[in-house]
Design a protein around this motif. Structure first.
Motif, PDB file in Angstrom:
ATOM      1  N   VAL A 172       0.952  -1.205  -0.157  1.00  0.00           N
ATOM      2  CA  VAL A 172      -0.032   0.484   0.046  1.00  0.00           C
ATOM      3  C   VAL A 172       0.994   1.311  -0.111  1.00  0.00           C
ATOM      4  O   VAL A 172       1.587   1.265   1.153  1.00  0.00           O
ATOM      5  N   ALA A 173       1.132   1.683  -0.914  1.00  0.00           N
ATOM      6  CA  ALA A 173       1.636   3.234  -1.154  1.00  0.00           C
ATOM      7  C   ALA A 173       0.719   4.458  -0.849  1.00  0.00           C
ATOM      8  O   ALA A 173      -0.492   4.726  -1.923  1.00  0.00           O
ATOM      9  N   LEU A 174       0.690   5.522  -0.160  1.00  0.00           N
ATOM     10  CA  LEU A 174       0.334   6.464  -0.278  1.00  0.00           C
ATOM     11  C   LEU A 174       0.512   7.541  -1.129  1.00  0.00           C
ATOM     12  O   LEU A 174       1.734   7.962  -1.444  1.00  0.00           O
ATOM     13  N   ARG A 175      -0.448   7.612  -2.022  1.00  0.00           N
ATOM     14  CA  ARG A 175       0.328   8.960  -2.612  1.00  0.00           C
ATOM     15  C   ARG A 175      -0.484  10.363  -2.805  1.00  0.00           C
ATOM     16  O   ARG A 175      -1.376  10.061  -2.463  1.00  0.00           O
ATOM     17  N   ARG A 176      -0.299  11.598  -3.438  1.00  0.00           N
ATOM     18  CA  ARG A 176      -0.855  12.667  -3.446  1.00  0.00           C
ATOM     19  C   ARG A 176      -1.226  13.025  -5.324  1.00  0.00           C
ATOM     20  O   ARG A 176      -0.997  13.161  -5.630  1.00  0.00           O
ATOM     21  N   ASN A 177      -2.397  13.964  -4.982  1.00  0.00           N
ATOM     22  CA  ASN A 177      -2.540  14.361  -5.796  1.00  0.00           C
ATOM     23  C   ASN A 177      -2.189  15.637  -6.722  1.00  0.00           C
ATOM     24  O   ASN A 177      -1.678  16.731  -5.323  1.00  0.00           O
ATOM     25  N   PHE A 178      -2.117  16.305  -7.979  1.00  0.00           N
ATOM     26  CA  PHE A 178      -2.209  17.694  -7.856  1.00  0.00           C
ATOM     27  C   PHE A 178      -2.855  17.837  -9.304  1.00  0.00           C
ATOM     28  O   PHE A 178      -2.074  17.365 -10.160  1.00  0.00           O
ATOM     29  N   THR A 179      -3.568  18.610  -9.300  1.00  0.00           N
ATOM     30  CA  THR A 179      -4.709  19.133 -10.264  1.00  0.00           C
ATOM     31  C   THR A 179      -4.199  20.768 -10.242  1.00  0.00           C
ATOM     32  O   THR A 179      -4.787  21.359  -9.540  1.00  0.00           O
ATOM     33  N   LEU A 180      -3.937  20.968 -11.524  1.00  0.00           N
ATOM     34  CA  LEU A 180      -3.468  22.353 -11.421  1.00  0.00           C
ATOM     35  C   LEU A 180      -4.512  23.170 -12.870  1.00  0.00           C
ATOM     36  O   LEU A 180      -4.779  22.608 -13.938  1.00  0.00           O
ATOM     37  N   GLN A 181      -5.499  24.273 -12.892  1.00  0.00           N
ATOM     38  CA  GLN A 181      -5.971  24.437 -13.647  1.00  0.00           C
ATOM     39  C   GLN A 181      -5.634  26.239 -14.005  1.00  0.00           C
ATOM     40  O   GLN A 181      -5.046  26.725 -13.384  1.00  0.00           O
ATOM     41  N   VAL A 182      -5.093  26.308 -15.361  1.00  0.00           N
ATOM     42  CA  VAL A 182      -4.489  27.516 -15.690  1.00  0.00           C
ATOM     43  C   VAL A 182      -5.312  27.761 -16.993  1.00  0.00           C
ATOM     44  O   VAL A 182      -6.060  27.836 -17.739  1.00  0.00           O
ATOM     45  N   PHE A 183      -5.644  29.311 -17.129  1.00  0.00           N
ATOM     46  CA  PHE A 183      -6.114  30.494 -17.884  1.00  0.00           C
ATOM     47  C   PHE A 183      -5.055  31.299 -17.871  1.00  0.00           C
ATOM     48  O   PHE A 183      -4.171  32.205 -17.729  1.00  0.00           O
ATOM     49  N   VAL A 184      -5.635  32.307 -19.737  1.00  0.00           N
ATOM     50  CA  VAL A 184      -4.976  32.633 -20.260  1.00  0.00           C
ATOM     51  C   VAL A 184      -5.925  34.081 -20.698  1.00  0.00           C
ATOM     52  O   VAL A 184      -6.748  33.664 -21.644  1.00  0.00           O
ATOM     53  N   LEU A 185      -5.607  34.932 -20.337  1.00  0.00           N
ATOM     54  CA  LEU A 185      -6.851  35.961 -21.143  1.00  0.00           C
ATOM     55  C   LEU A 185      -5.875  37.660 -21.476  1.00  0.00           C
ATOM     56  O   LEU A 185      -5.365  37.639 -20.726  1.00  0.00           O
ATOM     57  N   ASP A 186      -6.359  37.600 -22.569  1.00  0.00           N
ATOM     58  CA  ASP A 186      -6.531  38.444 -23.227  1.00  0.00           C
ATOM     59  C   ASP A 186      -6.874  40.057 -22.637  1.00  0.00           C
ATOM     60  O   ASP A 186      -7.601  39.990 -23.122  1.00  0.00           O
ATOM     61  N   THR A 187      -6.365  40.734 -22.002  1.00  0.00           N
ATOM     62  CA  THR A 187      -6.825  42.011 -21.820  1.00  0.00           C
ATOM     63  C   THR A 187      -7.467  42.683 -22.881  1.00  0.00           C
ATOM     64  O   THR A 187      -8.144  43.215 -22.179  1.00  0.00           O
ATOM     65  N   PHE A 188      -6.634  43.281 -23.747  1.00  0.00           N
ATOM     66  CA  PHE A 188      -7.007  43.693 -24.731  1.00  0.00           C
ATOM     67  C   PHE A 188      -8.273  43.299 -25.866  1.00  0.00           C
ATOM     68  O   PHE A 188      -9.458  43.993 -25.960  1.00  0.00           O
ATOM     69  N   ARG A 189      -8.533  42.302 -26.414  1.00  0.00           N
ATOM     70  CA  ARG A 189     -10.034  41.714 -26.056  1.00  0.00           C
ATOM     71  C   ARG A 189     -10.005  40.759 -25.891  1.00  0.00           C
ATOM     72  O   ARG A 189     -11.031  40.399 -26.550  1.00  0.00           O
ATOM     73  N   GLN A 190     -10.096  40.721 -24.770  1.00  0.00           N
ATOM     74  CA  GLN A 190     -11.066  40.817 -23.280  1.00  0.00           C
ATOM     75  C   GLN A 190     -11.996  39.037 -23.806  1.00  0.00           C
ATOM     76  O   GLN A 190     -13.513  38.755 -23.787  1.00  0.00           O
ATOM     77  N   ARG A 191     -10.802  38.387 -23.999  1.00  0.00           N
ATOM     78  CA  ARG A 191     -11.125  36.871 -24.190  1.00  0.00           C
ATOM     79  C   ARG A 191     -10.492  35.980 -23.417  1.00  0.00           C
ATOM     80  O   ARG A 191      -8.935  36.632 -23.526  1.00  0.00           O
ATOM     81  N   VAL A 192     -10.877  35.140 -23.019  1.00  0.00           N
ATOM     82  CA  VAL A 192      -9.659  33.683 -22.674  1.00  0.00           C
ATOM     83  C   VAL A 192      -9.364  33.003 -23.890  1.00  0.00           C
ATOM     84  O   VAL A 192     -10.584  32.667 -24.667  1.00  0.00           O
ATOM     85  N   ILE A 193      -8.226  33.181 -23.834  1.00  0.00           N
ATOM     86  CA  ILE A 193      -7.413  32.513 -24.773  1.00  0.00           C
ATOM     87  C   ILE A 193      -6.153  31.049 -24.893  1.00  0.00           C
ATOM     88  O   ILE A 193      -6.271  29.768 -25.806  1.00  0.00           O
ATOM     89  N   PHE A 194      -6.662  30.455 -23.417  1.00  0.00           N
ATOM     90  CA  PHE A 194      -6.411  29.106 -22.806  1.00  0.00           C
ATOM     91  C   PHE A 194      -6.376  28.525 -21.753  1.00  0.00           C
ATOM     92  O   PHE A 194      -7.096  29.802 -20.667  1.00  0.00           O
TER      93      PHE A 194
END
Length: 399
Positions: free
Chosen positions: A232-254
């Motif tokens: 039995v091994a103890l393991r840990r999750n790592f989940t990362l949510q990433v966004f990129v916003l173009d503030t000039f065109r006002q939309r999420v590009i990533f």
């Protein structure tokens, strides 16, 4: 075996006659080398280079091993390598030693040399704080400041890249639980946030997100023999949510989610020192760094294909000052095009903001500084106003 190397690829690509697809593909490469009488760490780096070169050859490109220079992050199980060329990411599948011969098998993600029209104008990026979505998950190990380290890692990685000479890091978080669900990444609220970030910090792109999951779980490995118990091994999750916003065109590009997991070597009452390198050299720490590096590579590729914008930040003596200069790649041979931001009505939805080019005339660069340029308004008299949006245009003579 060697635990940690710094690794980034610089490479000279010689394209073979075979065509390649416009999307990334994973290709496996393998290399071996006898290390009798030599330092295993240096031999390992050489074998990794040869394995990457082998994968590139199989994909229809030729990368000589001598052209692969190591300068980034390579770990015992996985390597995330960022390049401006065809190699996006590398995973080390296995490392075996037999009769003083080290064999490395890698999985290389290769993409076309140019997925978009390249431009030399460099990007301006705002890195915001990555908060832990559920702070209760940080109790085991006391990882309450993990988000601070993740944010710093993002900022450091981008600041070390020549494509991002202008990176600002702030402690403000743009995410809260359920705020950035798929249906919330548009509309009036997004436009308001984009305008605030653009007017406050002046950066075109804003990187934000959150740590979704660092929960623990037990992984059971069934025993191969009748008289031994399951492991039995103890393991840990790592989940990362990433966004990129173009503030000039006002939309999420990533918009991308990253998930990995690794062994958690500490007991339930141990308080981890996240400022100590020992933690980041553990299986979990290295996995977290690799995950961030993968996100940095993907974000860099996504932003590279986006147009660059700037603003007129001052007007005096009939001279117009733009907040882009030599440090962003502007030369006196370049010019700017004027854009006007307008709101368009959308049926059964909030108004949508768009930027439309003003085709008449070009804004020539008359003087250039490190951070700003001065432009003329020949051909569009009276059209320029403070905080107008402009886009740099490279003249053919300068390309």
């Amino acid at each position: 075996m060697a635990s940690l190397f710094r690794c980034t690829l610089r490479l000279l690509l010689v394209l073979a006659c075979c065509p390649f697809a416009a999307y990334g593909e994973w290709v496996q490469g393998e290399a071996s080398l006898n290390f009798t009488g030599a330092d295993l760490a240096s031999v390992r780096a050489t074998v990794i280079k040869n394995a990457i070169a082998d994968a590139s050859y199989k994909s229809g490109s030729v990368i000589a091993a001598e052209d692969v220079l190591i300068d980034g992050l390579v770990l015992s199980s996985k390597a995330e390598l960022s390049t401006a060329g065809r190699i996006q990411r590398v995973e080390i599948l296995s490392e075996t030693v037999k009769d003083n011969v080290l064999t490395v098998v890698v999985n290389v993600n290769l993409t076309p040399l140019f997925d978009c029209k390249p431009q030399r104008f460099q990007k301006r990026l705002l890195v915001t704080h990555f908060a832990l979505l559920d702070p209760r998950q940080a109790a085991t190990g006391a990882l309450y400041n993990l988000g601070t380290h993740i944010t710093q890692r993002f900022a450091q990685q981008f600041k070390g890249s020549p494509e991002f000479p202008d990176v600002i890091q702030i402690a403000e978080s743009l995410t809260q639980p359920n705020m950035w669900a798929a249906d919330a990444l548009s509309g009036a609220d997004l436009q308001t946030k984009a305008t605030y970030l653009r007017d406050t910090y002046g950066q075109q792109f804003a990187l934000f997100g959150y740590i979704r999951d660092i929960s623990l779980f037990e992984q059971v490995s069934e025993s191969d023999t009748l008289f031994s118990s399951d492991e039995v091994a103890l393991r840990r999750n790592f989940t990362l949510q990433v966004f990129v916003l173009d503030t000039f065109r006002q939309r999420v590009i990533f918009d991308e989610s990253y998930h990995s997991e690794a062994d958690w070597p500490y007991d339930s009452h141990y308080r981890v020192d996240t400022s100590n390198s020992l933690f980041w050299r553990s299986d979990f720490g290295r996995m977290v760094l690799n995950t961030v590096n993968a996100a940095v590579s993907d974000v860099s590729s996504a932003i590279a294909c986006e147009p660059t914008f700037a603003r007129i930040v001052n007007i005096y003596n009939q001279q117009y000052v733009v907040d882009m200069g030599a440090s962003h790649g502007i030369t006196t041979q370049d010019s700017f095009q004027l854009y006007k931001q307008q709101s368009l009505p959308v049926l059964m939805a909030p108004t949508k903001s768009v930027m439309l080019p003003v085709e008449e005339g070009r804004l020539s660069v008359t003087h250039i500084g490190d951070e700003v340029s001065i432009i003329s308004n020949e051909g569009i008299e009276g059209a320029l106003q403070l905080f107008d949006i402009v886009a740099p245009i490279a003249r053919k003579s300068a390309q």
